[in-house]
Design an enzyme around this catalytic site. Structure first.
Site, short mmCIF file in Angstrom:
data_model
loop_
_atom_site.label_atom_id
_atom_site.label_comp_id
_atom_site.label_asym_id
_atom_site.label_seq_id
_atom_site.Cartn_x
_atom_site.Cartn_y
_atom_site.Cartn_z
N ARG A 13 0.92 -1.14 0.00
CA ARG A 13 0.00 0.00 0.00
C ARG A 13 0.95 1.18 0.00
NH1 ARG A 13 -2.29 4.22 -0.51
NH2 ARG A 13 -4.14 4.92 0.61
N HIS A 40 2.23 7.07 1.91
CA HIS A 40 1.19 8.09 1.86
C HIS A 40 0.97 8.69 3.25
CE1 HIS A 40 -0.90 4.46 3.23
NE2 HIS A 40 -1.85 5.24 3.72
N HIS A 42 -2.50 10.98 5.60
CA HIS A 42 -3.92 11.33 5.60
C HIS A 42 -4.18 12.60 6.41
CE1 HIS A 42 -4.67 7.05 4.60
NE2 HIS A 42 -3.90 6.76 5.62
N GLU A 97 -5.08 6.99 11.55
CA GLU A 97 -5.33 5.63 11.03
C GLU A 97 -5.05 4.61 12.12
OE1 GLU A 97 -3.88 4.50 7.04
OE2 GLU A 97 -2.80 2.86 8.04
N HIS A 100 3.51 7.13 6.10
CA HIS A 100 3.68 5.72 6.43
C HIS A 100 3.47 4.84 5.21
CE1 HIS A 100 -0.59 6.76 7.01
NE2 HIS A 100 -0.84 5.54 6.57
N GLU A 155 -10.74 6.52 0.79
CA GLU A 155 -9.43 6.01 0.40
C GLU A 155 -8.89 6.75 -0.82
OE1 GLU A 155 -6.83 3.28 0.89
OE2 GLU A 155 -7.46 4.21 2.76
#
Length: 400
Positions: free
Chosen positions: A90, A93, A95, A99, A138, A161
């Site tokens: 993944r 990125h 946010h 999370e 992360h 997402e």
């Protein structure tokens, strides 16, 4: 799932269905098709299944989400269910939201940068958690033979997402001249950059954890937690593990409980004063009745893969109605796990006050008041009734 489709009929109330039916869904929702007599009034939907969520397919993995768009009552938290194969990333990125994550199956490696420039890298497996505060960059990579599947929880029901800050997208939207100045290399270095986000993609299986850790400045903070390795609180009907800032200090916006309810047992009548409950069912079948004040109550059925919402201060229980244990996660947008036990409240209230409120008289008054415990029993075992001689004689006659 029930073997026979339920019918919206109870005693003299209701009738059969003459029109089109979906028998499989009806068997999953017996208390929606034929609600208990105690249900009353209007209440919005508090249930969603990840099976009904759109699945985003990517190289070596997938993602699906339950947000306020899928479940309008999911206002405080949003959830994402994600799968990464061995070596699948993944992508790196960050946010706007924090999370929190629970490993459902498999293994993965995570990395995160803290505000002091320290890097935290760890390997996780089933039952482990991570927590990344808002804005902390992360990444996640599947490891082991089967990769990983996990549940992500974000502290905003409007999360998507598709709105994360992705490394590849960020670099692609920055002029090469700026990249060259920032990283002190020639512009030609960036000729092979991806022109679009990678999101989920196949990578190289990582080496040993210690090798990765040796190459970075280690963070002083702990971003992971071994939830299933906690000693559970054991009760007659099951067990509970609670993870919040008392044992996972960095998780300041998400508290959680891992609950096991044995067949026929009950997560006791209670409510949460500090946040909505966002539940995820890992296995088993459950029934929940939510009391929302003003005479409103509604019963929902849940099974593995379902999400449940219980608004703050709404009283509820969770009953195991299946043949296997119910395993569920309860998540809250809060630093601490908090609940009020209905039984403990009544046990700690003057007996006459309780009896007069509930119209308890005679022997029933004493029977009920003596049954109350001042200690919380989060998961209760079924009531074992003493059978009278006449009951046993009747049962024997039926056998003969």
């Amino acid at each position: 799932m029930f073997a026979i489709s339920p019918v919206p009929k109870r005693g003299r109330k209701g009738n059969d269905i003459l029109g089109p039916q979906n028998p499989d869904r009806m068997r999953q929702e017996p208390d929606t098709v034929c609600p208990p007599d105690t249900d009353h009034g209007k209440m919005p939907n508090m249930k969603w299944s990840f099976t009904d969520s759109h699945v985003r397919l990517e190289e070596g993995g997938w993602a699906r989400e339950t947000t306020v768009r899928e479940l309008p009552t999911s206002k405080e938290l949003a959830g994402v269910n994600m799968r990464l194969g061995p070596g699948v990333y993944r992508e790196l990125h960050w946010h706007n939201e924090s999370e929190w994550a629970y490993i459902i199956k498999g293994q993965c490696r995570i990395s995160v940068l803290d505000l002091e420039g320290g890097s935290y890298i760890d390997d996780l497996e089933e039952g482990d958690l991570w927590y990344f505060p808002t804005g902390f960059p992360h990444g996640i990579q599947g490891t082991g033979k089967e990769g990983v599947e996990f549940l992500l929880i974000f502290d905003d029901g409007n999360f998507s997402e598709d709105s994360t800050f992705l490394l590849t997208d960020y670099i692609a939207r920055t002029p090469k001249s700026i990249l060259a100045k920032n990283f002190r290399v020639d512009e030609e270095v960036f000729n092979s950059l991806s022109e679009k986000e990678k999101y989920i993609f196949q990578g190289t299986i990582p080496g040993s954890l210690e090798d990765d850790r040796k190459k970075v400045t280690r963070s002083k903070h702990r971003f992971t937690h071994r939830m299933l390795k906690q000693e559970p609180k054991k009760f007659p009907g099951g067990e509970v593990r609670i993870t919040d800032t008392s044992n996972f200090p960095i998780s300041k916006t998400t508290a959680a409980a891992h609950v096991i309810i044995n067949p026929g047992c009950l997560r006791e009548m209670h409510w949460h004063p500090n946040a909505d409950e966002w539940s995820f069912f890992l296995r088993g079948r459950a029934r929940i009745t939510i009391f929302a004040a003003s005479g409103n109550a509604r019963t929902f059925n849940y099974q593995a893969g379902d999400v449940g919402i219980v608004p703050k201060n709404n009283a509820h229980y969770v009953e195991n109605i299946g043949d296997e244990p119910v395993e569920m996660l309860e998540m809250f947008k809060a630093a601490k796990f908090e609940d009020f036990s209905t039984e403990q409240w009544l046990a700690q209230t003057p007996a006459t006050t309780v009896a007069e409120h509930l119209n308890l008289v005679g022997g029933n008054r004493e029977k009920f008041l003596k049954s109350l415990s001042k200690d919380k029993t989060a998961v209760k075992a079924p009531l074992r009734k003493t059978r009278s001689m006449s009951d046993m004689a009747k049962a024997l006659e039926e056998l003969l």
